[in-house]
Design a protein around this motif. Structure first.
Motif, PDB file in Angstrom:
ATOM      1  N   GLU A 362       0.813  -1.226   0.000  1.00  0.00           N
ATOM      2  CA  GLU A 362       0.000   0.000   0.000  1.00  0.00           C
ATOM      3  C   GLU A 362       0.847   1.276   0.000  1.00  0.00           C
ATOM      4  N   LYS A 363       2.135   1.174   0.377  1.00  0.00           N
ATOM      5  CA  LYS A 363       3.031   2.339   0.351  1.00  0.00           C
ATOM      6  C   LYS A 363       3.938   2.343  -0.883  1.00  0.00           C
ATOM      7  N   PHE A 364       3.641   1.459  -1.823  1.00  0.00           N
ATOM      8  CA  PHE A 364       4.430   1.355  -3.051  1.00  0.00           C
ATOM      9  C   PHE A 364       4.531   2.704  -3.770  1.00  0.00           C
ATOM     10  N   LYS A 365       5.726   3.059  -4.162  1.00  0.00           N
ATOM     11  CA  LYS A 365       5.927   4.203  -5.051  1.00  0.00           C
ATOM     12  C   LYS A 365       7.242   4.011  -5.786  1.00  0.00           C
ATOM     13  N   ILE A 366       7.381   4.728  -6.887  1.00  0.00           N
ATOM     14  CA  ILE A 366       8.575   4.554  -7.718  1.00  0.00           C
ATOM     15  C   ILE A 366       9.420   5.822  -7.708  1.00  0.00           C
ATOM     16  N   ASP A 367      10.693   5.641  -8.011  1.00  0.00           N
ATOM     17  CA  ASP A 367      11.567   6.771  -8.291  1.00  0.00           C
ATOM     18  C   ASP A 367      11.341   7.132  -9.762  1.00  0.00           C
ATOM     19  N   GLU A 368      10.708   8.259  -9.995  1.00  0.00           N
ATOM     20  CA  GLU A 368      10.347   8.616 -11.371  1.00  0.00           C
ATOM     21  C   GLU A 368      11.571   8.836 -12.264  1.00  0.00           C
ATOM     22  N   ASP A 369      12.747   8.919 -11.667  1.00  0.00           N
ATOM     23  CA  ASP A 369      13.972   9.013 -12.464  1.00  0.00           C
ATOM     24  C   ASP A 369      14.189   7.755 -13.312  1.00  0.00           C
ATOM     25  N   TYR A 370      13.540   6.658 -12.937  1.00  0.00           N
ATOM     26  CA  TYR A 370      13.756   5.414 -13.690  1.00  0.00           C
ATOM     27  C   TYR A 370      12.949   5.367 -14.980  1.00  0.00           C
ATOM     28  N   LEU A 371      11.977   6.266 -15.115  1.00  0.00           N
ATOM     29  CA  LEU A 371      11.109   6.247 -16.297  1.00  0.00           C
ATOM     30  C   LEU A 371      11.883   6.488 -17.596  1.00  0.00           C
ATOM     31  N   LYS A 372      12.851   7.383 -17.547  1.00  0.00           N
ATOM     32  CA  LYS A 372      13.608   7.684 -18.776  1.00  0.00           C
ATOM     33  C   LYS A 372      14.413   6.486 -19.245  1.00  0.00           C
ATOM     34  N   TYR A 373      14.874   5.671 -18.276  1.00  0.00           N
ATOM     35  CA  TYR A 373      15.660   4.489 -18.648  1.00  0.00           C
ATOM     36  C   TYR A 373      14.794   3.441 -19.341  1.00  0.00           C
ATOM     37  N   GLY A 374      13.597   3.219 -18.813  1.00  0.00           N
ATOM     38  CA  GLY A 374      12.702   2.256 -19.439  1.00  0.00           C
ATOM     39  C   GLY A 374      12.250   2.705 -20.814  1.00  0.00           C
ATOM     40  N   THR A 375      11.955   3.997 -20.929  1.00  0.00           N
ATOM     41  CA  THR A 375      11.568   4.563 -22.220  1.00  0.00           C
ATOM     42  C   THR A 375      12.682   4.345 -23.248  1.00  0.00           C
ATOM     43  N   ALA A 376      13.896   4.666 -22.835  1.00  0.00           N
ATOM     44  CA  ALA A 376      15.041   4.536 -23.747  1.00  0.00           C
ATOM     45  C   ALA A 376      15.345   3.079 -24.087  1.00  0.00           C
ATOM     46  N   LEU A 377      15.171   2.179 -23.117  1.00  0.00           N
ATOM     47  CA  LEU A 377      15.453   0.768 -23.373  1.00  0.00           C
ATOM     48  C   LEU A 377      14.486   0.192 -24.407  1.00  0.00           C
ATOM     49  N   HIS A 378      13.206   0.550 -24.314  1.00  0.00           N
ATOM     50  CA  HIS A 378      12.241   0.127 -25.337  1.00  0.00           C
ATOM     51  C   HIS A 378      12.733   0.532 -26.731  1.00  0.00           C
ATOM     52  N   VAL A 379      13.105   1.800 -26.853  1.00  0.00           N
ATOM     53  CA  VAL A 379      13.517   2.349 -28.147  1.00  0.00           C
ATOM     54  C   VAL A 379      14.810   1.693 -28.635  1.00  0.00           C
ATOM     55  N   GLN A 380      15.791   1.641 -27.739  1.00  0.00           N
ATOM     56  CA  GLN A 380      17.095   1.108 -28.124  1.00  0.00           C
ATOM     57  C   GLN A 380      17.004  -0.350 -28.547  1.00  0.00           C
ATOM     58  N   PHE A 381      16.254  -1.129 -27.798  1.00  0.00           N
ATOM     59  CA  PHE A 381      16.114  -2.553 -28.139  1.00  0.00           C
ATOM     60  C   PHE A 381      15.427  -2.722 -29.477  1.00  0.00           C
ATOM     61  N   ALA A 382      14.358  -1.957 -29.709  1.00  0.00           N
ATOM     62  CA  ALA A 382      13.642  -2.060 -30.978  1.00  0.00           C
ATOM     63  C   ALA A 382      14.571  -1.723 -32.148  1.00  0.00           C
ATOM     64  N   LEU A 383      15.320  -0.647 -32.016  1.00  0.00           N
ATOM     65  CA  LEU A 383      16.225  -0.239 -33.092  1.00  0.00           C
ATOM     66  C   LEU A 383      17.349  -1.251 -33.308  1.00  0.00           C
ATOM     67  N   ASP A 384      17.908  -1.738 -32.195  1.00  0.00           N
ATOM     68  CA  ASP A 384      19.016  -2.710 -32.303  1.00  0.00           C
ATOM     69  C   ASP A 384      18.537  -3.992 -32.973  1.00  0.00           C
ATOM     70  N   PHE A 385      17.346  -4.442 -32.625  1.00  0.00           N
ATOM     71  CA  PHE A 385      16.846  -5.683 -33.220  1.00  0.00           C
ATOM     72  C   PHE A 385      16.551  -5.484 -34.708  1.00  0.00           C
ATOM     73  N   LEU A 386      15.880  -4.384 -35.040  1.00  0.00           N
ATOM     74  CA  LEU A 386      15.486  -4.163 -36.434  1.00  0.00           C
ATOM     75  C   LEU A 386      16.676  -3.862 -37.344  1.00  0.00           C
ATOM     76  N   ASN A 387      17.731  -3.318 -36.772  1.00  0.00           N
ATOM     77  CA  ASN A 387      18.897  -2.939 -37.575  1.00  0.00           C
ATOM     78  C   ASN A 387      19.990  -4.005 -37.644  1.00  0.00           C
ATOM     79  N   GLN A 388      19.807  -5.112 -36.978  1.00  0.00           N
ATOM     80  CA  GLN A 388      20.870  -6.138 -36.970  1.00  0.00           C
ATOM     81  C   GLN A 388      20.941  -6.904 -38.302  1.00  0.00           C
TER      82      GLN A 388
END
Length: 388
Positions: A362-388
């Protein structure tokens, strides 16, 4: 091509604001209608076409400027029935419902990735699909997206989850088994009712059911390889109506977690065999129903190598840290039945911000600083896979 993390930082406020809006307005599994509407509005602004799936899911498709493979990125959108006590300013406005598993963050990171990739689509070879998925908590949403054709033609897929086992800025993307499969097993013993003073004239079910409960752990220790993790837990035991009435029925609800599908089969057969043996010994009938909840999650070995390179580009060297396997379950593995996939655990732990709680607290919360990393990982992985 500029640094993907820089691109994620440039839209960080957009992702945070969208996440906070979702957090304030959580919706339970299969009821995420307003969440779906909000995501559709943003996809419309980005010019990314989509179609509805299931009750509230969305399959959005971004076609690149050149032909190529297809990669799918998934973010879940449902909340859970928890009364929020996190103390954040944007606390839930829906009493008794809370984004206590971080799916608001997952959906927002995926939307952020869609925004970045939409601005790069002419450079992209192939196609990126975005699954905004309902009902992860009920293990139902992935199946609905698959039924709607979401995985048709997909070559690889990526999912992710925020976890407090790692500090913000770290990730766990390890090959092999990472999360347990889950089955719910219903066992019903049937005997003959009678008076408690003459149990020999009846066929009691409570005593044999108690023997079965203690016997279950013998399956774990004597039938299963000790190096193969498995958990069998009896969560519900119901039998009898009155102290002096011999119980005709006793029912058990059992949760089982496993990694190796072969071990799962051994356990299923053993549970049926032991239940029947005990029922036979006490001249009872027994019915065993096994309900699949989720499959075990296995990160594809080859794809994990590629994903590790993506992690290094986003997080830096030495930031991919292997956590212990989780006995918790996910419905992401249903996608992996149709294409190879990987699932990343993103750290959000920050002692100063008190983002230390495990999901569903019930006290769960996130460090919003981690959002940029997840956003970037989605993008980077998609590009790396499609460009290989």
């Amino acid at each position: 091509m500029s640094n993907i993390l820089d691109k994620a930082k440039s839209i960080e406020e957009y992702v945070i604001n969208f996440r906070r809006d979702l957090h304030e307005n959580p919706e339970l599994s299969g009821e995420e209608f307003k969440t779906q509407e909000k995501i559709m509005r943003e996809l419309d602004k980005l010019g990314i076409p989509y179609k509805k799936a299931g009750n509230t899911s969305l399959i959005a498709t971004l076609k690149g400027g050149k032909p190529g493979k297809t990669v799918a990125l998934r973010g879940d959108i449902d909340a859970i029935p928890v009364k929020e006590e996190s103390g954040v300013e944007f606390t839930s406005k829906n009493p008794g419902v809370m984004h206590a598993c971080g799916h608001d963050a997952h959906a927002s990171m995926l939307l952020g990735a869609a925004k970045i990739l939409s601005e790069m689509k002419d450079e992209i070879p192939g196609e990126v699909r975005f699954f905004f998925q309902e009902g992860e908590e009920t293990f139902s949403g992935a199946k609905k997206i698959i039924e709607a054709g979401g995985m048709d033609g997909v070559d690889a897929c990526l999912g992710m989850h925020g976890m407090p086992g790692l500090e913000t800025g770290y990730v766990d993307l390890t090959p092999g088994y990472r999360m347990a499969g889950c089955d719910t097993i219903y066992v019903k013993f049937e005997g003959v009712s009678g008076h408690g003073s003459v149990p020999h004239l009846a066929k009691d079910t409570i005593h044999p059911a108690c023997i079965f409960v203690t016997d279950l752990q013998g399956i774990v220790t004597k039938n299963i390889d000790a190096q193969e993790p498995i958990v069998i837990s009896v969560g519900k035991f119901t039998g009898g109506t009155k102290a002096n009435v011999v119980s005709k029925y006793t029912e058990l609800d059992i949760s089982m977690r496993y990694f190796n599908p072969k071990i799962r089969e051994i356990a299923h057969e053993a549970i049926k065999r032991h239940a029947k043996a005990i029922a036979d010994a006490y001249e009872l009938k027994v019915d065993v129903i096994i309900e699949e909840s989720a499959l075990s999650l296995y990160n594809d070995d080859e794809l994990s190598v590629l994903a590790d390179k993506s992690c290094t580009k986003v997080f830096g060297e030495g930031k991919n840290i292997a956590l212990p396997k989780l006995m918790g379950s996910e419905d992401m593995p249903y996608y992996f039945q149709h294409a190879k996939g990987v699932y990343a655990m993103l750290g959000y732990r920050n002692e100063e911000k008190e983002t230390i709680y495990f999901p569903h607290h019930e006290k769960f919360k996130i460090d919003e600083d981690y959002l940029k990393y997840g956003t970037a990982l989605h993008v980077q992985f998609a590009l790396d896979f499609l460009n290989q």
